[in-house]
Design a protein around this motif. Structure first.
Motif, mmCIF file in Angstrom:
data_model
loop_
_atom_site.group_PDB
_atom_site.id
_atom_site.type_symbol
_atom_site.label_atom_id
_atom_site.label_comp_id
_atom_site.label_asym_id
_atom_site.label_seq_id
_atom_site.Cartn_x
_atom_site.Cartn_y
_atom_site.Cartn_z
ATOM 1 N N LYS A 33 0.854 -1.184 0.000
ATOM 2 C CA LYS A 33 0.000 0.000 0.000
ATOM 3 C C LYS A 33 0.890 1.234 0.000
ATOM 4 N N GLY A 34 0.294 2.376 -0.231
ATOM 5 C CA GLY A 34 1.085 3.594 -0.413
ATOM 6 C C GLY A 34 1.734 4.089 0.863
ATOM 7 N N VAL A 35 2.922 4.702 0.718
ATOM 8 C CA VAL A 35 3.643 5.250 1.864
ATOM 9 C C VAL A 35 4.062 6.699 1.643
ATOM 10 N N GLY A 36 3.682 7.292 0.516
ATOM 11 C CA GLY A 36 4.202 8.608 0.172
ATOM 12 C C GLY A 36 3.841 9.709 1.134
ATOM 13 N N GLU A 37 2.682 9.602 1.791
ATOM 14 C CA GLU A 37 2.203 10.698 2.634
ATOM 15 C C GLU A 37 2.229 10.394 4.128
ATOM 16 N N ILE A 38 1.973 9.161 4.510
ATOM 17 C CA ILE A 38 1.837 8.813 5.921
ATOM 18 C C ILE A 38 3.078 9.175 6.728
ATOM 19 N N GLY A 39 4.237 9.305 6.058
ATOM 20 C CA GLY A 39 5.481 9.549 6.781
ATOM 21 C C GLY A 39 5.538 10.823 7.576
ATOM 22 N N LEU A 40 4.723 11.835 7.223
ATOM 23 C CA LEU A 40 4.739 13.067 8.021
ATOM 24 C C LEU A 40 3.456 13.291 8.805
ATOM 25 N N VAL A 41 2.508 12.372 8.702
ATOM 26 C CA VAL A 41 1.221 12.582 9.372
ATOM 27 C C VAL A 41 1.358 12.647 10.894
ATOM 28 N N PRO A 42 2.128 11.762 11.556
ATOM 29 C CA PRO A 42 2.219 11.846 13.025
ATOM 30 C C PRO A 42 3.310 12.776 13.535
#
Length: 877
Positions: free
Chosen positions: A824-833
């Motif tokens: 699944k995609g990982v491009g955005e979740i890296g800065l969410v938390p």
């Protein structure tokens, strides 16, 4: 006698224009293209680095005249063995993504190691301080320089991974060419008879245009054509969702922001085009701009955009009985959180090239995030059939959402149509900042309750986002913020209202995180406040509330599969508690981010595998490569199915086939593009298993179109079920500060489904953490009176290598059945938390709970070298 200098061993005698930079001389007069223009004339990105008499110099800030009699060396002038070694070192270390900054970094590495053969990581970080990388987070860049130094000392050899199966660290497609600056970006492309374009932007954030006088510009020698609104033969207004954005503002209409286009010029060279654009005289009736949602939403406020109300959208989520739940809660916290406007600061400014290809036909080279959206909008603008407009993606130098909307594609195409010649239009860094949409500033009022055991009982959130002058995807950003309002936590009683408001500020649009990171900053703050009231620590309260299969998302969707947030929590548990035992300030936050746009949108993955006569296989797909490694990932999907060598695949993105998939957004390119390639590859595999050879299959096309049409709009059901998104990424991040309150370490644990390429996956997360730390501490693009207050890269606040802490990435693989091979995609979740974890660490350090981003008052921010806005940008009058 003209300017005499030696470039890469070749003597030159040139006649530069007064004030012309060495960068311009190298690119336009000497044909040296490894030096890139990312910020001219600031000298603050390092993309234009060259060695001048052995000294490393940013050439955009050096007048060409000062290079008289000097020896200039770029990557092109290094010995071939040196070029090969530095290229292999960066590629083997996955030390590049979009590649725009990489040639400058590579030359810096050669210069640095030449002076210091055994640099430490700290010395490397300090040595590359002038260089800005928006993609990598610097970790793997420093790895690359370390490897290069070891190789120079005879202690190592770059090992390029060539096994392209899923799960392998296959080297980035064309990584060595990217490192050396040999793979062209749009601005590097040349054509016979090429004209250069420039644009005339608005002088005011809100004003009525009374007249546009182009006479002085037309009289300037070298000017070939000038376009204004009256020259548009088709639909002048375009947009991704609403057609509310004019390619040119016409006389009698209002300009709505300082990035509005009034005219475009085509001339024999860039200098003449820009000089002519500045000569265009515009008469205005200046009007008061609506510079805040409060102004724009007030009763009787003038309409910012004539095509829609100032309240662009209002997303509503209602589940359970919020007031009853609050009344029965043991603890309730509330507060108002504020997030800021953020500039994408992709290193490659916007550029487009259009060329005639026959009577009534044209080809457009774009760096956009969706070539078929570009094609649709440009064809309508020109009044031509889409079939007569070929569009090709030139993989771009970063985007992060900022290249979804059109920039100069239509203007280059119109000037091409008017002149019958190829035309290239490129924005300067200042123009880029004025034109493209930003991350939304959002004000969020939260109230959250829990029971005596710390389990959430109710979440209430009111959000108002400033979406600027044009719709872009602003309604969807606020919709996404609303849907992620509870974070990855279980809560049965939810009340959320999210409003997108038009203003005369620069537009707000897509940016990595897409509303989820704004909502998480507030929600994670509430979780920390509740933990203190309930007597729990940050890890324990999150463990008690983290969603599992069978729980319900804020939008009402029941999680049915691939929910890895608890696995990510477990993976950081020991480190979290060890930091506490060591007496360090530590913060923790969890995150969730949709993969796929969802919310009722019909989405596609489309792929074509074409067997060519030379034995290679062209791999076509409809999504954009912008540094994330998509083309490499898709090759690996094909290799995994067919068993063929990755070396024979040639990934491409153009309009040869009808592969329109929309924008490369929503962390969906791998999810849906990968599924399409997997499906097409199975058809090729079947043919090979049937006894065919590649030679016998030459000319055949193996096609796959995957449609995803089962998601539901907010508040709607399909088949009695709510499914707002196809899949979700999950994460837990831990931020540890040192004894002085400075960033010391970030641990980022992410549920990625399946890491198709672990090196690229890690790089995406490291880069996103870098962006998230800047978002938390130093990055800001404040506007006053509708104008950005700065265009300087260091003041905008993107972190440099020396500002970055150690980043440890943990990849958790919770199989996603709707993704290719479980991915699944990982491009955005890296800065969410990230911002929430930083805020928690700072609160642990000094007891201050911070509600406003960026947290520039904090010791962590004060220790950084960027983000200090020293003087205001001068607005035009």
């Amino acid at each position: 006698m003209g300017l005499q200098l030696t470039v890469n061993g070749t003597p030159h005698e040139l006649d530069p224009a007064p004030g012309e930079s060495l960068l311009t001389v190298l690119r336009e007069r000497c044909g040296v293209l490894s030096v890139k223009d990312g910020c001219s004339p600031q000298g603050q990105c390092g993309c234009c680095l060259a060695l001048v008499d052995g000294r490393a110099v940013v050439t955009c800030a050096m007048p060409a005249a000062k290079a008289a009699g000097k020896e200039v060396v770029t990557l092109e002038g290094l010995p071939e063995a040196e070029r090969d070694l530095i290229a292999k070192s960066f590629t083997a270390s996955a030390g590049l993504q979009c590649g725009f900054c990489t040639p400058g970094l590579a030359l810096r590495a050669c210069h640095l190691v030449g002076k210091n053969p055994s640099p430490t990581r700290a010395e490397i970080a300090k040595g590359i301080d002038v260089h800005l990388c928006r993609c990598t987070g610097y970790t793997k860049v420093i790895d690359a320089v370390e490897l290069y130094a070891r190789c120079k000392r005879g202690e190592a050899t770059p090992e390029i991974e060539e096994n392209g199966r899923v799960g392998e660290r296959l080297a980035r497609y064309r990584g060595e060419a990217l490192t050396l600056g040999e793979r062209p970006y749009v601005a590097d492309m040349e054509r016979p008879g090429l004209l250069q374009g420039a644009v005339r932007l608005s002088d005011h954030p809100r004003a009525k245009v009374l007249s546009i006088d182009t006479a002085k510009a037309e009289a300037l020698p070298g000017v070939v054509a000038i376009a204004t609104a009256k020259d548009v033969p088709g639909e002048r207004w375009y947009g991704l969702i609403l057609k509310d954005w004019p390619g040119f503002v016409a006389v009698g209409e209002e300009v709505r922001c300082v990035g509005d286009f009034l005219a475009a010029v085509a001339a024999v060279d860039d200098r003449t085009a820009r000089e002519a654009a500045a000569l265009i005289e515009v008469e205005y009736e200046v009007l008061e701009p609506m510079v805040s949602p409060e102004m724009a939403l007030a009763e009787g406020a003038p309409r910012v955009n004539p095509t829609h109300d100032n309240k662009l959208s209002h997303t509503v989520i209602r589940r359970g009985d919020v007031e009853k739940a609050f009344a029965e809660s043991a603890h309730v916290v509330e507060g108002t959180w504020y997030t800021q406007r953020i500039e994408h600061l992709f290193l490659e400014p916007e550029c487009a090239l259009a060329e005639p290809t026959g009577p009534g036909k044209m080809r457009l080279y774009t760096q956009g995030q969706g070539i078929f959206d570009d094609r649709r909008q440009v064809a309508a603008f020109l009044g031509m059939d889409e079939e007569d407009l070929d569009v090709e993606l030139v993989p771009n130098g970063g985007a992060f959402g900022g290249k979804e909307d059109m920039s100069v594609q239509a203007h280059a195409s119109l000037l091409c149509k008017m002149t019958g010649r190829p035309v290239k239009v490129r924005l300067s860094r200042e123009e880029s900042i004025r034109v493209h949409p930003k991350r939304h500033p959002i004000t969020m009022r939260y109230r959250v309750g829990c029971d005596a055991d710390g389990r959430l009982t109710a979440v209430e959130a009111d959000m108002v986002g400033d979406t600027g002058a044009y719709a872009s995807v602003g309604a969807k950003v606020l919709e996404r913020a609303a849907g992620h309002a509870c974070g990855p936590y279980r809560c049965d009683n939810v009340k959320v209202d999210a409003v997108a408001s038009s203003t005369n500020n620069p537009p707000g649009g897509a940016m990595r995180g897409f509303g989820a990171n704004q909502a998480h900053f507030a929600m994670e703050g509430c979780i920390d406040l509740l933990a203190a009231k309930a007597g729990l620590d940050g890890w324990e309260i999150r463990w008690r509330n983290a969603v599992e299969v069978g729980d319900t998302f804020a939008s009402g969707q029941v999680f049915e599969k691939s929910v890895g947030v608890k696995k990510t929590l477990l993976s950081v548990k020991d480190a979290f508690y060890q930091a506490q035992r060591d007496g360090l300030a530590v913060g923790i936050a969890c995150g969730i981010k949709n993969t796929g746009i969802g919310n009722g949108a019909v989405e596609w993955g489309k792929a074509r595998l074409v067997v060519e006569t030379d034995g290679t296989i062209s791999l076509y797909n409809g999504y954009t490569e912008m540094g994330q490694g998509l083309l490499t990932i898709l090759v690996q999907c094909a290799v995994e199915v067919t068993g063929l060598s990755p070396a024979i695949f040639r990934p491409k993105v153009d309009s040869t086939f009808a592969l329109g998939c929309g924008q490369t957004t929503g962390s969906r390119a791998t999810l849906f593009g990968g599924r399409a390639v997997e499906s097409a590859a199975k058809k090729l595999k079947a043919a090979l298993d049937g006894g065919a050879s590649l030679e016998s299959l030459a000319g055949q096309v193996f096609a796959a179109d995957i449609v995803i049409d089962d998601t539901t709009a907010p508040g709607k059901e399909k088949g009695g079920k709510v499914k707002t998104h196809t899949a979700f990424g999950f994460a837990t991040q831990v931020v540890i500060l040192d004894g002085e309150g400075k960033l010391a370490k970030v641990i980022a644990s992410h549920d990625v489904g399946r890491a198709i390429n672990p090196a690229l996956c890690e790089g995406q997360i490291e880069g996103a953490v870098h962006m998230g730390l800047g978002y938390a501490l130093t990055e800001d693009l404040p506007c006053e009176g509708g104008w950005p207050v700065t265009y300087k890269l260091r003041e905008i606040g993107v972190l440099r290598a020396r500002d970055m802490p150690e980043v440890e990435v943990i990849l958790v693989e919770e199989h996603e059945p709707e993704g290719p091979f479980g991915a699944k995609g990982v491009g955005e979740i890296g800065l969410v938390p990230t911002a929430g974890a930083v805020a928690g660490a700072l609160a642990a350090f000094d007891g201050i709970r911070r509600y406003t981003l960026p947290m520039k008052d904090s010791p962590a921010a004060k220790a950084c070298s960027v983000g200090r806005i020293k003087r205001r940008a001068k607005a035009a009058t």
